[in-house]
Scaffold this motif. Sequence first.
Motif, PDB file in Angstrom:
ATOM      1  N   UNK A 303      60.773  67.612  43.009  1.00 52.58           N
ATOM      2  CA  UNK A 303      59.981  68.792  42.689  1.00 52.58           C
ATOM      3  C   UNK A 303      59.655  68.863  41.200  1.00 52.58           C
ATOM      4  N   UNK A 304      60.636  68.497  40.359  1.00 51.21           N
ATOM      5  CA  UNK A 304      60.415  68.502  38.917  1.00 51.21           C
ATOM      6  C   UNK A 304      59.335  67.501  38.530  1.00 51.21           C
ATOM      7  N   UNK A 305      59.360  66.338  39.168  1.00 53.92           N
ATOM      8  CA  UNK A 305      58.344  65.316  38.889  1.00 53.92           C
ATOM      9  C   UNK A 305      56.972  65.802  39.305  1.00 53.92           C
ATOM     10  N   UNK A 306      56.895  66.452  40.467  1.00 51.50           N
ATOM     11  CA  UNK A 306      55.615  66.980  40.940  1.00 51.50           C
ATOM     12  C   UNK A 306      55.081  68.047  39.991  1.00 51.50           C
ATOM     13  N   UNK A 308      55.747  68.311  36.767  1.00 57.67           N
ATOM     14  CA  UNK A 308      55.298  67.664  35.524  1.00 57.67           C
ATOM     15  C   UNK A 308      53.931  67.022  35.713  1.00 57.67           C
ATOM     16  N   UNK A 309      53.738  66.379  36.852  1.00 59.52           N
ATOM     17  CA  UNK A 309      52.462  65.740  37.122  1.00 59.52           C
ATOM     18  C   UNK A 309      51.344  66.776  37.227  1.00 59.52           C
ATOM     19  N   UNK A 310      51.666  67.933  37.856  1.00 62.67           N
ATOM     20  CA  UNK A 310      50.660  69.011  37.988  1.00 62.67           C
ATOM     21  C   UNK A 310      50.304  69.572  36.622  1.00 62.67           C
ATOM     22  N   UNK A 311      51.344  69.785  35.761  1.00 65.94           N
ATOM     23  CA  UNK A 311      51.134  70.355  34.433  1.00 65.94           C
ATOM     24  C   UNK A 311      50.309  69.418  33.549  1.00 65.94           C
ATOM     25  N   UNK A 312      50.592  68.112  33.620  1.00 60.85           N
ATOM     26  CA  UNK A 312      49.860  67.129  32.806  1.00 60.85           C
ATOM     27  C   UNK A 312      48.414  66.972  33.252  1.00 60.85           C
ATOM     28  N   UNK A 313      48.180  67.237  34.549  1.00 62.12           N
ATOM     29  CA  UNK A 313      46.807  67.151  35.057  1.00 62.12           C
ATOM     30  C   UNK A 313      45.980  68.334  34.594  1.00 62.12           C
TER      31      UNK A 313
END
Length: 313
Positions: A303-306, A308-313
Amino acid sequence: MRALILLGLVGFAAQLVDGSLGMAYGVTSTTLLLAVGTNAAAASATVHLAEIGTTLASGISHWRFGNVDWKVVAKIGIPGAVGAFAGATFLSSLSTEVAAPVMSIILLSLGAYILVRFTAFGLPRGNLGKPLRRRFLAPLGLVAGFVDATGGGGWGPVGTPAILASGRLAPRKVIGSVDASEFLVAIAASIGFFFGIGSENIDFAWVAVLLLGGVIAAPIAAWLVRHIPPRILGSAVGGVIILTNVRTLLRSDWIDASGGVQTVAYLVIAAIWAAAIAYSVREYRRDKANESVEALELELQRKATEEEETASA
């Protein structure tokens, strides 16, 4: 009639354990037959004749649930049959007075091995996927087959832990493959006993009820192998085998222990047995708790990885 019903229930329970744990049908059934006064060779012959049917049913059930590696079955089963035939002819040549204590010692050793192996170590799971080579499986099958015939059981207690310890095959496939290969061992041992003692010392009614109980239990056990805790079951079965065969040895002409000595021995064994089961239950719960924590940590990381990926996008 009561004895036949009891034997049928024993066959059912023994196959339920064997199909779930990969061992103990022969050890459990033979232990009972010795306890009621059957001579060693006839007890082993009776059990192996019943096992022709129970192992066939168990092997088919495990195959249908995807628990069998046929390469392992071939590599261990054929040498196992050779060892079983040799063991059956050897046991048939021993006198009843010698054979009964010898078989009890073998069964006691196997029971102790099962108790210690599953209580202390559980099921190893490392090295999964690596091949099991013939130079390991062939000698193992030869020894396990010989012990199985001379001890009235031993194919599972010798073969299953050794393959599990290699960590190269999933536990359910180890159990399924060992159970399926035992069909060859049962046939070879039965032929050996027919050559050694003939058929007059075998009660075929006993064979039939042991077989019936085992056949009924086989598909249930093949399903249970995916759900039952082997560690706890191994501790429980090991204790039963130890207690019963210690009783046989203490009452044999070799030892002829007094009633007081027998009582003390039984109490000590019962205390060790209870402690082993309690330890297995505790370790099983601890392992399950650790698995739950690890699963939760992995889920949180995912969930943390998801995020981070959402925030960076």
